[in-house]
Design a protein around this motif. Structure first.
Motif, mmCIF file in Angstrom:
data_model
loop_
_atom_site.group_PDB
_atom_site.id
_atom_site.type_symbol
_atom_site.label_atom_id
_atom_site.label_comp_id
_atom_site.label_asym_id
_atom_site.label_seq_id
_atom_site.Cartn_x
_atom_site.Cartn_y
_atom_site.Cartn_z
ATOM 1 N N THR A 386 11.442 2.718 -13.525
ATOM 2 C CA THR A 386 11.421 3.672 -14.624
ATOM 3 C C THR A 386 10.389 4.760 -14.372
ATOM 4 N N ILE A 387 10.809 5.977 -14.538
ATOM 5 C CA ILE A 387 9.902 7.116 -14.439
ATOM 6 C C ILE A 387 9.786 7.742 -15.821
ATOM 7 N N PRO A 388 8.586 7.988 -16.310
ATOM 8 C CA PRO A 388 8.439 8.541 -17.655
ATOM 9 C C PRO A 388 8.876 9.994 -17.729
ATOM 10 N N ALA A 389 9.012 10.484 -18.926
ATOM 11 C CA ALA A 389 9.332 11.899 -19.112
ATOM 12 C C ALA A 389 8.245 12.753 -18.481
ATOM 13 N N ASN A 390 8.664 13.828 -17.864
ATOM 14 C CA ASN A 390 7.751 14.689 -17.112
ATOM 15 C C ASN A 390 6.928 13.854 -16.135
ATOM 16 N N GLY A 391 7.632 12.955 -15.398
ATOM 17 C CA GLY A 391 6.959 12.057 -14.480
ATOM 18 C C GLY A 391 6.551 12.717 -13.184
ATOM 19 N N GLU A 392 5.565 12.106 -12.528
ATOM 20 C CA GLU A 392 5.115 12.555 -11.217
ATOM 21 C C GLU A 392 5.173 11.382 -10.257
ATOM 22 N N VAL A 393 5.732 11.592 -9.085
ATOM 23 C CA VAL A 393 5.883 10.548 -8.074
ATOM 24 C C VAL A 393 5.249 11.026 -6.769
ATOM 25 N N VAL A 394 4.439 10.143 -6.163
ATOM 26 C CA VAL A 394 3.888 10.390 -4.832
ATOM 27 C C VAL A 394 4.298 9.228 -3.944
ATOM 28 N N VAL A 395 4.751 9.514 -2.740
ATOM 29 C CA VAL A 395 5.139 8.494 -1.778
ATOM 30 C C VAL A 395 4.292 8.665 -0.523
ATOM 31 N N ILE A 396 3.519 7.608 -0.188
ATOM 32 C CA ILE A 396 2.719 7.592 1.035
ATOM 33 C C ILE A 396 3.513 6.800 2.074
ATOM 34 N N PHE A 397 4.061 7.469 3.063
ATOM 35 C CA PHE A 397 4.954 6.850 4.045
ATOM 36 C C PHE A 397 4.264 6.726 5.394
ATOM 37 N N SER A 398 4.412 5.548 6.049
ATOM 38 C CA SER A 398 3.930 5.335 7.411
ATOM 39 C C SER A 398 5.021 4.641 8.207
ATOM 40 N N GLY A 399 5.271 5.064 9.431
ATOM 41 C CA GLY A 399 6.279 4.428 10.264
ATOM 42 C C GLY A 399 5.986 4.611 11.739
ATOM 43 N N GLU A 400 6.259 3.555 12.546
ATOM 44 C CA GLU A 400 6.190 3.670 13.996
ATOM 45 C C GLU A 400 7.411 4.451 14.461
ATOM 46 N N THR A 401 7.214 5.452 15.241
ATOM 47 C CA THR A 401 8.321 6.306 15.670
ATOM 48 C C THR A 401 8.511 6.248 17.175
ATOM 49 N N SER A 402 9.773 6.467 17.579
ATOM 50 C CA SER A 402 10.108 6.635 18.987
ATOM 51 C C SER A 402 11.410 7.401 19.057
ATOM 52 N N ASN A 403 11.412 8.488 19.785
ATOM 53 C CA ASN A 403 12.609 9.308 19.934
ATOM 54 C C ASN A 403 12.894 9.516 21.420
ATOM 55 N N VAL A 404 14.136 9.757 21.759
ATOM 56 C CA VAL A 404 14.504 10.004 23.158
ATOM 57 C C VAL A 404 14.750 11.489 23.371
ATOM 58 N N ASN A 405 14.631 11.909 24.610
ATOM 59 C CA ASN A 405 15.001 13.275 25.006
ATOM 60 C C ASN A 405 14.339 14.348 24.153
ATOM 61 N N ASN A 406 13.110 14.128 23.829
ATOM 62 C CA ASN A 406 12.384 15.114 23.026
ATOM 63 C C ASN A 406 13.075 15.411 21.705
ATOM 64 N N GLU A 407 13.809 14.435 21.167
ATOM 65 C CA GLU A 407 14.534 14.612 19.910
ATOM 66 C C GLU A 407 13.570 14.673 18.724
ATOM 67 N N GLU A 408 13.997 15.374 17.699
ATOM 68 C CA GLU A 408 13.219 15.516 16.476
ATOM 69 C C GLU A 408 13.713 14.527 15.422
#
Length: 897
Positions: A386-408
Motif C-alpha cells: 500500500t502506498i499512501p496518498a501523495n506517496g513517495e517511494v525510493v528504491v535502493i538497488f544493488s546487483g552483480e552485473t556481467s555483460n558480453v561484447n561491451n553490451e549495455e
C-alpha cells in the motif's frame, strides 16, 4: 547512448531558446573477528551459468509486502523526514547545455557544484534535534574520457565537506565505461534546516561526464539510545589491502544497532575499490556472526578505482542489540584494495508513523540473463503493498552485473503499473567492471488525483541495449515508502524566473560590477567608492542584505568594481541607432543594447581575466555559480534588468578571454548609488533564479500581490525580505509543520528564521500549502525589512503547480487572473490579506477577524473578508484564530483538519 561531445561554440541555439523562456518574466525588472570460511558461491564462473529469462516469476521474499499506517503526524517544529530524495536525469539539458547532450561535463580542477543551470544536485532537509545522524547516498551514471584519469566527488552539508571529504567516484578506461557509481557520505547536524550539495572535479587534461544522478538523505527520525540509523566512516588514510582467500573483517567496518520486533535491518557499504588484474573481490555482512542476505557478493573487478555500494538485509530479528560486521575476500593470488569507505545500518518500523522499509533479495544461485531489448521485470525484484496518498517511494538497488561484447544494461522503475518518468539508467556496460552496480530510484506524488492504486506493485525492469546478453547475479533492493512531504524540500519548486525550479543557495557567489558611462548630460555617474559601498559594504549593502536575510548562509563576494569606462560612441548610438547590430534580439532589445553590455565587458577584460572564473573549464561562465556580471549605467530614474548576451547580435556567442558570457544583470543607478534593493533584486534573478512577483500587465494590483513585503515585487522606498516560499526553497528558514490543534508562537522572522506550514494532505497535487511568518516593519533595522508598512502574521498561499494555480482565486475575475498565465511565480505565490484590497491591511493581528476555512465574502457581498481555501475552491480544514496584538513574538490558535 553516448551522445556526441562537441564544445560550446554550437550551443547558442539551445541556450537562446532556454534563456529566452526566462526573459518574458524579466521585462520590467527584476550533497571483528576473522572467519576461515571460503567462498563457495558467486565465483565469477557462476556468472556464465545463466538462466535465460522468459517470464518473470514472483518468488518468496524476506517479507511479503510494504505497508504504511494512517495519516502522518509530523512534529510541530522541524517536521523532520526520515528520508528525502531527489533524482535528476539528463543533466546536460540545462541553460548552459553542452550541445543538448544528456551528459553534464567538467574539465575543472576546482570543486564545483554538479549543476546544469538552473538545476543542481542539492537538497534541503530539516533535523528536529541536535546531533542528528545523517547518511547521504549519491548515485549517478559517470565516466572519464581519458584512461587512468580520475573523477572525484564530495558531499557538503551547509558548505562543509562530510565524511569522507572526497572519493574517487570514477576512473577513465578504454573503452569508456559509462555506468552507475555510488557512495555514501555521513555526518551529524544540529536542529534546523540544512542543505546538501554534491560537487565534483577531474584530473588535469581529462573531462568527466555525469547524467541520471540521484540523491538520498537518511536521518534519525528520533533522538534516543535506540536510533534507527547508524553510520560509520573511518578516517581517510592509506588504502587497505587483502590477499586472503578466506573471509576477514574489513578494518573499521563494524557497528552495533538496536532492532525492535517487526523491523527490517538493512546494512549498506560503500567504498573506493579496485582489484589486481583479472581477480575478484567479494564482500559480505554478518549480523552477530550470521551472514545477511545475499550471503556474499562479487563487489569488484577491474584495476581502476571506482566508488561502489552494496546493500544486505534481514527481517524478523528478535528485539535486541546486534553487531553488524563487513568482511572481504579475494581470489587466491590476487590483491583487493579499498580506500575511503562507509557503512549505514538502518531500521524502520512499520507503524502508524506512515513510514515503511522493506528488503527484497533474490535467492543466491546462477545469474539470470536477458537479451531482450524490451523491458521485463528483473527476476525477484518486485514487491506489492500500500502506498499512501501523495506517496513517495525510493528504491535502493544493488546487483552483480556481467555483460558480453561491451553490451549495455538498462534498468528502470515502475510503480503501480506506471513507468516512473526519466527513471531509466545505464547500470553497466560490458564486463570490464563486472561486479556490483547500484542506483537509487525516486518516485514522487504517487496516488495523487485520479487512478490511485491500492495494492501497488514496485518493480525494477531491465533490458539489453542492442540484443547481446546481459546478466545479473546476486541482487537486492530496499523499498522505502512514506507520505510525500509538502512542501518537498528536496525538490526545487517551479516558482522561479521563467518557471524554473528554485535551488538551495549556500555560500558566496562572485559578482563583478562594471560601471559603463555613455556620458548623457542629465545622468551623472556614481563614484566607484559609492558603488563598492552599496554592493559590498559592511552594512547597508547588497552583500550585507543577503547575509542577514539568509541567516548567514548566503552572500555575494566582491569580484571587483571596474570602471568608470566611457562609451566609445554617443548615447544615441546604443539607444537609437544600431550600426553594429541592426537586428532586434529575441528578448525585445535591439543590438545596440547588447553592444553596450559587450563593450563594458570588453573594456573590463583589461583588468579582469574572465577565464579565471570558468571553474569547470567548459568555455562558458555559469552566471548562477561562477560569475555574475552587473553592468552599471548612470541614470537618474533607477531601473534594472537581466538580459542575454548569447547569441550576440547576429547569432554568434559573445566571447571574452576565451569564455562565453551568456547572461548579465543591468542596473541603471543614480549618482548617489544609494538604492541597494534594485541590484539585490536583479542579482536574485541572475544568481538565485527568483521570479518577479509584481503584476506586469494592465497596470493592475490585486490583493494577492505581495507588494512592499517582497524584494521581487516593485521596489519603492523599503528594503523588504523575500517571501517564505523562496526562503524555504533556498534553505534559509526552518519550517514547522502544524498537524494538531493548539496555540502557536512565532518570533519575527528577521530574528527567528522560522515559519509554520499548513499542508494540503487531502486531494490536491501534493504541491499546495500555506506558510505563516511574523513580519515586523522596522525603521533603520540592521536586519532590513524596513518600511514595509503593516506588521503582524503574514499568511502566504503557495500553489506550486501551474495546472493548479491557473484557477482564478476567490474575489478576482477570470479576465484579471488570466493575465498571469505562463507566469508561475506570480500565480503561485499569493499573499492572503485581511483586506481584499491591495492597499488595505496586509498582515494579521488582534485587530483583524479570525481566518476560517469558510465564509468567504467578496467586495459587494458584505464586509470583505478572506478565508483559508485551496486553489480549487475546497475548504482547507484549517482555521487560524485569536491572533495576538502585533509584536516581535506573536501567538495564534490553529484548528487542523
Amino acid at each position: 547512448m553516448i551522445s556526441s561531445r562537441t564544445h560550446f561554440s554550437s550551443r547558442s541555439l539551445l541556450l537562446l531558446t532556454l534563456v529566452t523562456m526566462l526573459m518574458s518574466s524579466l521585462m520590467g525588472g527584476m550533497v571483528a573477528a576473522e572467519d576461515d570460511t571460503h567462498i563457495t558461491t558467486n565465483d565469477p564462473s557462476t556468472l556464465t551459468q545463466t538462466a535465460q529469462v522468459q517470464n518473470s516469476t514472483y518468488l518468496p521474499l524476506i517479507d511479503s509486502g510494504f505497508r504504511t499506517g494512517g495519516p502522518v503526524e509530523s512534529p510541530t517544529l522541524g517536521a523532520a523526514e526520515p528520508f528525502s530524495a531527489r533524482a535528476e536525469a539528463n543533466l546536460g539539458d540545462g541553460f548552459l547545455s553542452n550541445d543538448g547532450d544528456d551528459w553534464l561535463m567538467t574539465r575543472g580542477q576546482t570543486w564545483t557544484d554538479i549543476r546544469s543551470t538552473p538545476r543542481k544536485l542539492a537538497a534541503n532537509f530539516v533535523a528536529d534535534a541536535d546531533n542528528t545522524t545523517i547518511a547521504v547516498f549519491f548515485t549517478a551514471e559517470a565516466y572519464v574520457d581519458t584512461p587512468r584519469k580520475r573523477m572525484f566527488v564530495r558531499a557538503l552539508i551547509d558548505g562543509v565537506p562530510t565524511n569522507p571529504s572526497d572519493v574517487v567516484f570514477a576512473t577513465g578506461t578504454s573503452p569508456e565505461s559509462p555506468e552507475t557509481r555510488a557512495f555514501i557520505f555521513t555526518d551529524q547536524v544540529d536542529k534546523g534546516i540544512h542543505t546538501v550539495e554534491i560537487q565534483w572535479l577531474v584530473d588535469r587534461e581529462a573531462t568527466a561526464y555525469m547524467r541520471d544522478a540521484s540523491l538520498l538523505i537518511r536521518q534519525n527520525s528520533e533522538q534516543t539510545s535506540q536510533t534507527p540509523l547508524v553510520v560509520a566512516t573511518p578516517d581517510s588514510g592509506p588504502n587497505i589491502t587483502t590477499e586472503q582467500n578466506g573471509w576477514t573483517t574489513i578494518p573499521n567496518m563494524s557497528s552495533g544497532v538496536f532492532v525492535s520486533q517487526g523491523e527490517t535491518l538493512v546494512a549498506s557499504m560503500s567504498a573506493e575499490s579496485f582489484v589486481s588484474q583479472d581477480d575478484s573481490m567479494f564482500v559480505r555482512a554478518l549480523v552477530n556472526g550470521v551472514p545477511m542476505e545475499p550471503e556474499n557478493v562479487l563487489f569488484a573487478r577491474g584495476i581502476r578505482p571506482q566508488s561502489r555500494m552494496v546493500t544486505f538485509g534481514v527481517a524478523d530479528l528478535p528485539t535486541g542489540f546486534y553487531n553488524v560486521t563487513f568482511q572481504w575476500s579475494v581470489h587466491a593470488g590476487g590483491t583487493a584494495t579499498i580506500g575511503d569507505r562507509s557503512l549505514v545500518l538502518a531500521t524502520t518500523p512499520e507503524s502508524s508513523s506512515g513510514i515503511a522499509q522493506e528488503y527484497v533479495v533474490a535467492p543466491s544461485g546462477p545469474a539470470v540473463s536477458t537479451s531482450s531489448t524490451n523491458y521485463q521485470v528483473v527476476p525477484d525484484m518486485k514487491i506489492n503493498g500500500t502506498i499512501p496518498a501523495n506517496g513517495e517511494v525510493v528504491v535502493i538497488f544493488s546487483g552483480e552485473t556481467s555483460n558480453v561484447n561491451n553490451e549495455e544494461m538498462f534498468v528502470r522503475l515502475r510503480v503501480g503499473g506506471e513507468v516512473v518518468d526519466e527513471s531509466e539508467v545505464q547500470l553497466a556496460i560490458g564486463d570490464q567492471h563486472m561486479g556490483i552496480h547500484s542506483y537509487i530510484f525516486s518516485a514522487k506524488h504517487i496516488n495523487v488525483g485520479e487512478g490511485r492504486c491500492g495494492d501497488c506493485a514496485v518493480q525494477l525492469e531491465w533490458r539489453s541495449g542492442s540484443g547481446d546478453q546481459v546478466s545479473l547475479g546476486d541482487r537486492s533492493m530496499v523499498v522505502l515508502v512514506k507520505h510525500g512531504a509538502v512542501p518537498d524540500l528536496a525538490e526545487p519548486p517551479t516558482i522561479g524566473m521563467g518557471n524554473v525550479g528554485v535551488e538551495p543557495a549556500i555560500g558566496e557567489r562572485n559578482v563583478l560590477a562594471i560601471l559603463w558611462d555613455p556620458q548623457r548630460p542629465d545622468h551623472p555617474a556614481p563614484s566607484i567608492a559609492d558603488l563598492e559601498q552599496v554592493l559590498f559594504g559592511p552594512v547597508d549593502s547588497v552583500q550585507d542584505y543577503y547575509d542577514k536575510v539568509s541567516n548567514g548562509k548566503f552572500s555575494i563576494a566582491n569580484a571587483g568594481v571596474e570602471g568608470s569606462y566611457l562609451a566609445d560612441n554617443p548615447a544615441d548610438h546604443y539607444w537609437e541607432n544600431y550600426p553594429a547590430c541592426d537586428a532586434p534580439d529575441t528578448t525585445g532589445f535591439t543590438g545596440g543594447h547588447q553592444e553596450k553590455w559587450a563593450e563594458a565587458i570588453t573594456k573590463a577584460s583589461g583588468s579582469v581575466n574572465f577565464a579565471d572564473y570558468d571553474y569547470n573549464k567548459d568555455g562558458m561562465l555559469d552566471f548562477t555559480e561562477e560569475l555574475a556580471i552587473l553592468v552599471v549605467i548612470p541614470q537618474t530614474n533607477e531601473f534594472g534588468t537581466v538580459r542575454t548576451l548569447n547569441p550576440y547580435c547576429s547569432g554568434d556567442p559573445f566571447e571574452v578571454d576565451g569564455v562565453v558570457v551568456p547572461v548579465i544583470s543591468e542596473w541603471y543607478a543614480n549618482a548617489a548609488a544609494d538604492r541597494l534593493t534594485v541590484p539585490a533584486h536583479e542579482l536574485a534573478h541572475q544568481v538565485l533564479a527568483l521570479g518577479d512577483l509584481y503584476q506586469k500587465q494592465a497596470n493592475k494590483k490585486f490583493h494577492t500581490q505581495p507588494g512592499k513585503y517582497e524584494l521581487m515585487d516593485t521596489i519603492t522606498d523599503n528594503t523588504p525580505h523575500m517571501n517564505p516560499a523562496y526562503k524555504l526553497a533556498l534553505g534559509w528558514v526552518t519550517p514547522g509543520t502544524i498537524v494538531q490543534d493548539g496555540v502557536y508562537e512565532l518570533e519575527d522572522v528577521k530574528q527567528s528564521h522560522e515559519v509554520y506550514v499548513l499542508t494540503r494532505t487531502q486531494d490536491g497535487d501534493g504541491k499546495e500549502y500555506y506558510v505563516l511568518e511574523n513580519r515586523q516593519s522596522s525603521v533603520n533595522s540592521s536586519l532590513y525589512d524596513e518600511n514595509i508598512g503593516d506588521s503582524g502574521i503574514g499568511v502566504w498561499h503557495i500553489v506550486e503547480d501551474a495546472a493548479s494555480n491557473s484557477a482564478t482565486p476567490q474575489c478576482l475575475s477570470n479576465a484579471d487572473w488570466s493575465i498571469n498565465q505562463d507566469d508561475n511565480p506570480r500565480s503561485g505565490i499569493r499573499l492572503l490579506r485581511p483586506s481584499l484590497s491591495f492597499n488595505g491591511d496586509s498582515m494579521w493581528d488582534a485587530t483583524n477577524y479570525d481566518l476560517l476555512d469558510a465564509g468567504l465574502v467578496c467586495p459587494g457581498d458584505g464586509d470583505p473578508q478572506n478565508a483559508l481555501i485551496w486553489a480549487d475552491g475546497a475548504a482547507s480544514g484549517y482555521e487560524v484564530t485569536n491572533f495576538s496584538p502585533s509584536a516581535p513574538v506573536m501567538s495564534f490558535s490553529v484548528n487542523t483538519p
